[in-house]
Design an enzyme around this catalytic site. Structure first.
Site, PDB file in Angstrom:
ATOM      1  N   ASP A 127      -5.072   0.719 -11.658  1.00  0.00           N
ATOM      2  CA  ASP A 127      -3.758   0.228 -10.758  1.00  0.00           C
ATOM      3  C   ASP A 127      -2.457   0.601 -11.777  1.00  0.00           C
ATOM      4  OD1 ASP A 127      -4.892  -0.785  -8.637  1.00  0.00           O
ATOM      5  OD2 ASP A 127      -4.548  -2.896  -9.406  1.00  0.00           O
ATOM      6  N   ARG A 177      -4.118   7.810  -6.257  1.00  0.00           N
ATOM      7  CA  ARG A 177      -3.610   6.772  -5.336  1.00  0.00           C
ATOM      8  C   ARG A 177      -1.975   7.055  -5.279  1.00  0.00           C
ATOM      9  NH1 ARG A 177      -4.190   0.738  -6.383  1.00  0.00           N
ATOM     10  NH2 ARG A 177      -6.183   1.315  -5.971  1.00  0.00           N
TER      11      ARG A 177
HETATM   12  P1  FDA Z   1       6.783  -0.658   3.163  1.00  0.00           P
HETATM   13  O1  FDA Z   1       7.077  -1.607   2.301  1.00  0.00           O
HETATM   14  O2  FDA Z   1       8.016  -0.010   3.709  1.00  0.00           O
HETATM   15  O3  FDA Z   1       6.130  -1.502   4.591  1.00  0.00           O
HETATM   16  C1  FDA Z   1       5.833  -0.490   5.900  1.00  0.00           C
HETATM   17  C2  FDA Z   1       5.360  -1.668   6.726  1.00  0.00           C
HETATM   18  O4  FDA Z   1       3.985  -2.390   6.334  1.00  0.00           O
HETATM   19  C3  FDA Z   1       6.224  -2.838   7.175  1.00  0.00           C
HETATM   20  O5  FDA Z   1       7.280  -2.542   8.050  1.00  0.00           O
HETATM   21  C4  FDA Z   1       5.269  -4.069   7.440  1.00  0.00           C
HETATM   22  O6  FDA Z   1       4.805  -3.846   8.893  1.00  0.00           O
HETATM   23  C5  FDA Z   1       4.050  -3.693   6.860  1.00  0.00           C
HETATM   24  N1  FDA Z   1       4.039  -4.513   5.426  1.00  0.00           N
HETATM   25  C6  FDA Z   1       4.263  -3.751   4.136  1.00  0.00           C
HETATM   26  N2  FDA Z   1       4.317  -4.776   3.273  1.00  0.00           N
HETATM   27  C7  FDA Z   1       4.009  -5.913   3.778  1.00  0.00           C
HETATM   28  C8  FDA Z   1       3.687  -7.464   3.257  1.00  0.00           C
HETATM   29  N3  FDA Z   1       3.738  -7.801   2.030  1.00  0.00           N
HETATM   30  N4  FDA Z   1       3.367  -8.170   4.259  1.00  0.00           N
HETATM   31  C9  FDA Z   1       3.376  -7.825   5.540  1.00  0.00           C
HETATM   32  N5  FDA Z   1       3.668  -6.620   6.261  1.00  0.00           N
HETATM   33  C10 FDA Z   1       3.910  -5.860   5.194  1.00  0.00           C
HETATM   34  N6  FDA Z   1       2.119  -0.924  -6.118  1.00  0.00           N
HETATM   35  C11 FDA Z   1       2.319  -0.683  -7.424  1.00  0.00           C
HETATM   36  O7  FDA Z   1       3.240  -0.657  -7.912  1.00  0.00           O
HETATM   37  N7  FDA Z   1       0.984  -0.130  -8.323  1.00  0.00           N
HETATM   38  C12 FDA Z   1      -0.341  -0.237  -7.464  1.00  0.00           C
HETATM   39  O8  FDA Z   1      -1.233   0.048  -8.272  1.00  0.00           O
HETATM   40  C13 FDA Z   1      -0.258  -0.367  -6.107  1.00  0.00           C
HETATM   41  N8  FDA Z   1      -1.590  -0.351  -5.632  1.00  0.00           N
HETATM   42  C14 FDA Z   1      -1.645  -0.370  -4.032  1.00  0.00           C
HETATM   43  C15 FDA Z   1      -2.738  -0.233  -3.543  1.00  0.00           C
HETATM   44  C16 FDA Z   1      -2.829  -0.406  -2.206  1.00  0.00           C
HETATM   45  C17 FDA Z   1      -3.971  -0.041  -1.494  1.00  0.00           C
HETATM   46  C18 FDA Z   1      -1.642  -0.561  -1.463  1.00  0.00           C
HETATM   47  C19 FDA Z   1      -1.758  -0.379   0.016  1.00  0.00           C
HETATM   48  C20 FDA Z   1      -0.495  -0.602  -2.097  1.00  0.00           C
HETATM   49  C21 FDA Z   1      -0.332  -0.738  -3.438  1.00  0.00           C
HETATM   50  N9  FDA Z   1       0.713  -1.076  -4.079  1.00  0.00           N
HETATM   51  C22 FDA Z   1       0.920  -0.928  -5.612  1.00  0.00           C
HETATM   52  C23 FDA Z   1       1.911  -1.604  -3.278  1.00  0.00           C
HETATM   53  C24 FDA Z   1       2.820  -0.690  -2.877  1.00  0.00           C
HETATM   54  O9  FDA Z   1       3.546  -0.112  -4.179  1.00  0.00           O
HETATM   55  C25 FDA Z   1       3.849  -1.188  -2.029  1.00  0.00           C
HETATM   56  O10 FDA Z   1       4.607  -2.171  -2.548  1.00  0.00           O
HETATM   57  C26 FDA Z   1       3.181  -1.739  -0.480  1.00  0.00           C
HETATM   58  O11 FDA Z   1       2.024  -0.851  -0.247  1.00  0.00           O
HETATM   59  C27 FDA Z   1       4.355  -1.894   0.286  1.00  0.00           C
HETATM   60  O12 FDA Z   1       4.722  -0.406   0.775  1.00  0.00           O
HETATM   61  P2  FDA Z   1       4.510   0.272   2.236  1.00  0.00           P
HETATM   62  O13 FDA Z   1       4.210   1.665   1.778  1.00  0.00           O
HETATM   63  O14 FDA Z   1       3.196  -0.361   2.861  1.00  0.00           O
HETATM   64  O15 FDA Z   1       5.928   0.493   2.993  1.00  0.00           O
END
Ligand code: FDA
Length: 301
Positions: A127, A177
């Site tokens: 991570d 990732r």
């Molecule tokens: P965004 O935040 O714009 O969300 C898009 C949509 O997804 C939202 O409109 C909502 O519908 C849904 N959604 C997203 N987050 C939600 C929540 N908390 N609760 C409810 N609904 C939600 N970060 C990091 O800094 N280091 C890392 O190693 C990782 N590892 C990692 C692994 C995996 C498998 C994932 C999916 C994510 C991470 N992250 C991470 C977290 C990442 O950086 C980010 O903060 C989250 O994925 C939210 O971003 P989105 O790309 O989903 O977009």
């Protein structure tokens, strides 16, 4: 503002101690955390795999300043890796392995987790945490990949240098990732507006999908998933040559829809007692969750 306050609270030891004494079974915590024990996490893992999903398991914990605690984390991974079903791998936070006080120890500990994963015929993804750890994490990754070329990297699109990192890592066999980034970071190192972060994500995705590596597109954002699919067609990639990743408890129907469409989808499944920092980052991403979280601590569940 709320996001910044929550992310600061995520690193507060005092708040952490008070909140973490509550059991994982409480309301919204249970939505995001698979359980406290390896058995609970393995049961969730088997169910997800039975539904055609892949899994990466995260033994919760971070920011340790204690070698014994780091040792306990390594042993936790060694234990769960023995029972991991096919289709599951593990994600590791280097600050849980001692990175904050001894980079060499963190590297040695990460080597032990990679060795246990190799014995279980699976992989480890490192991570990416707070921006101050990026250089050290990439150094450790380079060392680990000498013996374990399948060790996965994470690049956070909010970092101004993310595209450059992706270009360096888009080589054959390299598992990367791509996520938006979940920590607080200053404007000189990271984009701070949602639109700039999304644009950076697209630029990074273009580099990874055009490259020779194995992109792991970690996002729940429907627009980014649509763009990823267009890039798959442009670069004539098969579904087996990349995967989507999403967090346990977030957009589960979309996870299954993508599987039905033929895509590989891996669910990030956290478990353990030290859920506070992880949980607060999920609240910061979506402030509406805060209401559910607070309600679960003010009502009996
Ligand atoms: P965004 O935040 O714009 O969300 C898009 C949509 O997804 C939202 O409109 C909502 O519908 C849904 N959604 C997203 N987050 C939600 C929540 N908390 N609760 C409810 N609904 C939600 N970060 C990091 O800094 N280091 C890392 O190693 C990782 N590892 C990692 C692994 C995996 C498998 C994932 C999916 C994510 C991470 N992250 C991470 C977290 C990442 O950086 C980010 O903060 C989250 O994925 C939210 O971003 P989105 O790309 O989903 O977009």
């Amino acid at each position: 503002m709320l996001r910044r306050t929550l992310l600061a609270a995520a690193r507060s030891g005092a708040v952490r101690k008070t909140i973490e004494t509550a059991p994982v079974t409480r309301g919204v915590v249970r939505r995001f955390i698979a359980g406290e024990t390896p058995e609970e996490a393995l049961a969730v893992t088997r169910t997800l795999i039975g539904e055609g999903l892949l899994v990466t398991l995260d033994h919760l914990g971070e920011d340790t300043l204690d070698a014994q605690q780091a040792e306990a984390t390594v042993q936790g991974y060694e234990r769960i890796l023995k029972d991991l079903p096919a289709g599951a791998e593990v994600s590791v936070k280097l600050t849980a392995l001692g990175q904050a006080f001894d980079e060499t120890l963190a590297l040695e500990n990460a080597r032990r987790v990679c060795k246990a994963a190799a014995a279980a015929r699976t992989t480890v993804t490192l991570d990416m945490e707070d921006h101050t750890t990026v250089a050290s994490t990439l150094r450790i990754l380079r060392e680990l990949r000498k013996d374990h070329p399948d060790a996965g990297a994470v690049i956070q699109a909010y970092l101004r240098r993310s595209e450059e990192y992706c270009a360096e890592l888009a080589y054959e066999g390299s598992r990367v990732r791509l996520c938006k980034g979940a920590y607080a970071a200053p404007a000189d190192v990271a984009f701070t507006s949602a639109a700039d972060i999304d644009r950076s994500y697209v630029r990074c995705m273009k580099v990874l999908m055009a490259g020779q590596g194995y992109p792991m597109l970690a996002t729940h954002d429907p627009r980014l998933i649509e763009i990823a699919d267009a890039l798959r067609l442009i670069h004539e990639r098969g579904f087996e040559s990349y995967e989507y990743q999403m967090l346990y408890g977030i957009r589960p129907l979309e996870q299954r829809r993508l599987v039905e469409a033929g895509c590989q989808v891996r669910v990030y499944v956290p478990y353990g007692r030290q859920w506070y920092g992880y949980m607060v980052r999920r609240l910061a991403e979506r402030p509406a969750n805060v209401v559910f979280f607070l309600r679960s601590f003010t009502t009996r569940s």
